[in-house]
Write a protein that holds these residues in place. Structure first.
Motif, PDB file in Angstrom:
ATOM      1  N   GLU A  99      32.746 -10.558  60.582  1.00  0.00           N
ATOM      2  CA  GLU A  99      33.602  -9.586  61.257  1.00  0.00           C
ATOM      3  C   GLU A  99      32.801  -8.640  62.148  1.00  0.00           C
ATOM      4  OE1 GLU A  99      35.663  -7.799  58.029  1.00  0.00           O
ATOM      5  OE2 GLU A  99      36.966  -9.532  57.703  1.00  0.00           O
ATOM      6  N   GLU A 100      31.546  -8.405  61.830  1.00  0.00           N
ATOM      7  CA  GLU A 100      30.710  -7.503  62.619  1.00  0.00           C
ATOM      8  C   GLU A 100      30.067  -8.192  63.825  1.00  0.00           C
ATOM      9  OE1 GLU A 100      27.904  -5.903  59.859  1.00  0.00           O
ATOM     10  OE2 GLU A 100      29.417  -4.707  58.819  1.00  0.00           O
ATOM     11  N   LEU A 101      30.235  -9.504  63.958  1.00  0.00           N
ATOM     12  CA  LEU A 101      29.588 -10.257  65.030  1.00  0.00           C
ATOM     13  C   LEU A 101      30.373 -10.270  66.337  1.00  0.00           C
ATOM     14  CD1 LEU A 101      28.235 -13.324  63.042  1.00  0.00           C
ATOM     15  CD2 LEU A 101      27.004 -11.275  63.747  1.00  0.00           C
ATOM     16  N   ASN A 102      31.614  -9.815  66.320  1.00  0.00           N
ATOM     17  CA  ASN A 102      32.466  -9.821  67.513  1.00  0.00           C
ATOM     18  C   ASN A 102      32.529 -11.204  68.166  1.00  0.00           C
ATOM     19  OD1 ASN A 102      33.046  -7.038  67.326  1.00  0.00           O
ATOM     20  ND2 ASN A 102      31.072  -6.584  68.249  1.00  0.00           N
ATOM     21  N   LEU A 103      32.815 -12.206  67.353  1.00  0.00           N
ATOM     22  CA  LEU A 103      32.904 -13.581  67.840  1.00  0.00           C
ATOM     23  C   LEU A 103      34.177 -13.771  68.652  1.00  0.00           C
ATOM     24  CD1 LEU A 103      31.792 -15.407  64.579  1.00  0.00           C
ATOM     25  CD2 LEU A 103      30.396 -14.870  66.575  1.00  0.00           C
ATOM     26  N   LEU A 104      34.109 -14.629  69.659  1.00  0.00           N
ATOM     27  CA  LEU A 104      35.257 -14.908  70.503  1.00  0.00           C
ATOM     28  C   LEU A 104      36.191 -15.899  69.816  1.00  0.00           C
ATOM     29  CD1 LEU A 104      33.327 -15.295  73.867  1.00  0.00           C
ATOM     30  CD2 LEU A 104      34.541 -13.271  73.027  1.00  0.00           C
ATOM     31  N   LYS A 105      37.468 -15.668  69.936  1.00  0.00           N
ATOM     32  CA  LYS A 105      38.475 -16.512  69.299  1.00  0.00           C
ATOM     33  C   LYS A 105      38.572 -17.859  70.006  1.00  0.00           C
ATOM     34  CE  LYS A 105      43.270 -16.508  67.872  1.00  0.00           C
ATOM     35  NZ  LYS A 105      44.546 -15.805  67.883  1.00  0.00           N
ATOM     36  N   ASP A 106      38.778 -18.915  69.221  1.00  0.00           N
ATOM     37  CA  ASP A 106      39.012 -20.277  69.722  1.00  0.00           C
ATOM     38  C   ASP A 106      37.866 -20.827  70.567  1.00  0.00           C
ATOM     39  OD1 ASP A 106      41.522 -20.382  68.475  1.00  0.00           O
ATOM     40  OD2 ASP A 106      42.469 -19.382  70.175  1.00  0.00           O
ATOM     41  N   GLN A 107      36.637 -20.427  70.254  1.00  0.00           N
ATOM     42  CA  GLN A 107      35.472 -20.958  70.957  1.00  0.00           C
ATOM     43  C   GLN A 107      34.361 -21.205  69.950  1.00  0.00           C
ATOM     44  OE1 GLN A 107      34.072 -18.748  74.324  1.00  0.00           O
ATOM     45  NE2 GLN A 107      36.118 -18.097  74.903  1.00  0.00           N
ATOM     46  N   TRP A 108      33.637 -22.314  70.146  1.00  0.00           N
ATOM     47  CA  TRP A 108      32.469 -22.561  69.317  1.00  0.00           C
ATOM     48  C   TRP A 108      31.383 -21.578  69.707  1.00  0.00           C
ATOM     49  CZ3 TRP A 108      32.943 -25.158  65.104  1.00  0.00           C
ATOM     50  CH2 TRP A 108      33.844 -26.217  65.012  1.00  0.00           C
ATOM     51  N   GLN A 109      30.690 -21.056  68.705  1.00  0.00           N
ATOM     52  CA  GLN A 109      29.617 -20.104  68.962  1.00  0.00           C
ATOM     53  C   GLN A 109      28.463 -20.360  68.014  1.00  0.00           C
ATOM     54  OE1 GLN A 109      31.376 -16.046  69.692  1.00  0.00           O
ATOM     55  NE2 GLN A 109      33.161 -17.293  69.201  1.00  0.00           N
ATOM     56  N   TYR A 110      27.285 -20.040  68.471  1.00  0.00           N
ATOM     57  CA  TYR A 110      26.076 -20.230  67.683  1.00  0.00           C
ATOM     58  C   TYR A 110      25.823 -18.965  66.861  1.00  0.00           C
ATOM     59  CZ  TYR A 110      21.161 -20.968  66.593  1.00  0.00           C
ATOM     60  OH  TYR A 110      19.971 -21.119  65.951  1.00  0.00           O
ATOM     61  N   VAL A 111      25.642 -19.141  65.570  1.00  0.00           N
ATOM     62  CA  VAL A 111      25.324 -18.025  64.676  1.00  0.00           C
ATOM     63  C   VAL A 111      24.087 -18.426  63.887  1.00  0.00           C
ATOM     64  CG1 VAL A 111      26.115 -16.645  62.719  1.00  0.00           C
ATOM     65  CG2 VAL A 111      27.741 -17.337  64.489  1.00  0.00           C
ATOM     66  N   GLN A 112      23.134 -17.510  63.797  1.00  0.00           N
ATOM     67  CA  GLN A 112      21.901 -17.767  63.058  1.00  0.00           C
ATOM     68  C   GLN A 112      21.749 -16.710  61.973  1.00  0.00           C
ATOM     69  OE1 GLN A 112      18.356 -17.609  65.469  1.00  0.00           O
ATOM     70  NE2 GLN A 112      17.115 -18.547  63.882  1.00  0.00           N
ATOM     71  N   PHE A 113      21.356 -17.173  60.805  1.00  0.00           N
ATOM     72  CA  PHE A 113      21.149 -16.283  59.658  1.00  0.00           C
ATOM     73  C   PHE A 113      19.769 -16.588  59.091  1.00  0.00           C
ATOM     74  CE2 PHE A 113      21.796 -15.788  54.940  1.00  0.00           C
ATOM     75  CZ  PHE A 113      21.856 -14.402  54.920  1.00  0.00           C
ATOM     76  N   ILE A 114      18.894 -15.613  59.085  1.00  0.00           N
ATOM     77  CA  ILE A 114      17.536 -15.806  58.581  1.00  0.00           C
ATOM     78  C   ILE A 114      17.420 -15.126  57.223  1.00  0.00           C
ATOM     79  CG2 ILE A 114      15.098 -15.355  59.000  1.00  0.00           C
ATOM     80  CD1 ILE A 114      15.773 -15.439  62.007  1.00  0.00           C
ATOM     81  N   TYR A 115      16.925 -15.865  56.268  1.00  0.00           N
ATOM     82  CA  TYR A 115      16.816 -15.386  54.884  1.00  0.00           C
ATOM     83  C   TYR A 115      15.391 -15.615  54.411  1.00  0.00           C
ATOM     84  CZ  TYR A 115      17.722 -15.421  49.789  1.00  0.00           C
ATOM     85  OH  TYR A 115      17.714 -15.187  48.437  1.00  0.00           O
ATOM     86  N   LEU A 116      14.687 -14.557  54.163  1.00  0.00           N
ATOM     87  CA  LEU A 116      13.336 -14.655  53.619  1.00  0.00           C
ATOM     88  C   LEU A 116      13.436 -14.576  52.100  1.00  0.00           C
ATOM     89  CD1 LEU A 116      10.286 -14.774  54.087  1.00  0.00           C
ATOM     90  CD2 LEU A 116      10.303 -12.284  54.226  1.00  0.00           C
ATOM     91  N   THR A 117      13.091 -15.659  51.441  1.00  0.00           N
ATOM     92  CA  THR A 117      13.227 -15.688  49.988  1.00  0.00           C
ATOM     93  C   THR A 117      12.207 -14.755  49.338  1.00  0.00           C
ATOM     94  OG1 THR A 117      11.719 -17.550  49.779  1.00  0.00           O
ATOM     95  CG2 THR A 117      14.061 -18.055  49.935  1.00  0.00           C
ATOM     96  N   PRO A 118      12.593 -14.179  48.217  1.00  0.00           N
ATOM     97  CA  PRO A 118      11.633 -13.376  47.471  1.00  0.00           C
ATOM     98  C   PRO A 118      10.640 -14.286  46.760  1.00  0.00           C
ATOM     99  CG  PRO A 118      13.643 -13.597  46.223  1.00  0.00           C
ATOM    100  CD  PRO A 118      13.880 -14.262  47.557  1.00  0.00           C
ATOM    101  N   GLU A 119       9.684 -13.710  46.096  1.00  0.00           N
ATOM    102  CA  GLU A 119       8.741 -14.511  45.320  1.00  0.00           C
ATOM    103  C   GLU A 119       9.504 -15.274  44.245  1.00  0.00           C
ATOM    104  OE1 GLU A 119       4.884 -13.917  42.438  1.00  0.00           O
ATOM    105  OE2 GLU A 119       5.332 -12.390  43.924  1.00  0.00           O
ATOM    106  N   VAL A 120       9.290 -16.562  44.214  1.00  0.00           N
ATOM    107  CA  VAL A 120       9.991 -17.413  43.251  1.00  0.00           C
ATOM    108  C   VAL A 120       9.454 -17.142  41.860  1.00  0.00           C
ATOM    109  CG1 VAL A 120      10.474 -19.808  42.604  1.00  0.00           C
ATOM    110  CG2 VAL A 120      10.420 -19.145  45.013  1.00  0.00           C
ATOM    111  N   ARG A 121      10.357 -16.977  40.906  1.00  0.00           N
ATOM    112  CA  ARG A 121       9.969 -16.647  39.533  1.00  0.00           C
ATOM    113  C   ARG A 121       9.580 -17.867  38.721  1.00  0.00           C
ATOM    114  NH1 ARG A 121      14.481 -12.060  37.970  1.00  0.00           N
ATOM    115  NH2 ARG A 121      14.031 -10.708  39.726  1.00  0.00           N
ATOM    116  N   SER A 122      10.202 -18.997  39.045  1.00  0.00           N
ATOM    117  CA  SER A 122       9.977 -20.199  38.251  1.00  0.00           C
ATOM    118  C   SER A 122      10.267 -21.427  39.111  1.00  0.00           C
ATOM    119  CB  SER A 122      10.914 -20.184  37.038  1.00  0.00           C
ATOM    120  OG  SER A 122      11.007 -21.458  36.448  1.00  0.00           O
ATOM    121  N   ARG A 123       9.656 -22.544  38.785  1.00  0.00           N
ATOM    122  CA  ARG A 123       9.934 -23.793  39.503  1.00  0.00           C
ATOM    123  C   ARG A 123      11.374 -24.239  39.280  1.00  0.00           C
ATOM    124  NH1 ARG A 123       5.227 -26.351  41.330  1.00  0.00           N
ATOM    125  NH2 ARG A 123       6.356 -28.313  41.549  1.00  0.00           N
ATOM    126  N   GLU A 124      12.021 -23.716  38.265  1.00  0.00           N
ATOM    127  CA  GLU A 124      13.404 -24.068  37.977  1.00  0.00           C
ATOM    128  C   GLU A 124      14.413 -23.172  38.704  1.00  0.00           C
ATOM    129  OE1 GLU A 124      11.124 -23.839  35.246  1.00  0.00           O
ATOM    130  OE2 GLU A 124      10.835 -25.983  35.536  1.00  0.00           O
TER     131      GLU A 124
END
Length: 70
Positions: free
Chosen positions: A19-44
C-alpha cells in the motif's frame, strides 16, 4: 514477507507494505524486496518467503524470484 525460524519460532521477520508503494492499477510493475538474514542459529533453521495480501483486493504475482548469496 521473509522470516527465519528456529525450533518452530520466528526470530527475524521483515515485510514490504504494498500500500505504501503507490503502484499503478491494472499494470505489471517491478517490485524488489531485499532481506539481509540475521546470523543463522542452527543448520536446521528455516527460511520462509511469501506474499501476504493483507487487503481485500486481488493481487497478481508473476515471475517471483529468490536469489541467495553466501
Amino acid at each position: 514477507c521473509a522470516q527465519m525460524e528456529y525450533k518452530g519460532k520466528t526470530y527475524f521477520w521483515r515485510s514490504l507494505n504494498f500500500e505504501e508503494l503507490n503502484l499503478l492499477k491494472d499494470q505489471w510493475q517491478y517490485v524488489q524486496f531485499i532481506y539481509l538474514t540475521p546470523e543463522v542459529r542452527s543448520r536446521e533453521d528455516i527460511f520462509k518467503t511469501f506474499i501476504w495480501n493483507r487487503g481485500d483486493k486481488e493481487i497478481y504475482v508473476d515471475k517471483m524470484m529468490l536469489e541467495t548469496f553466501y
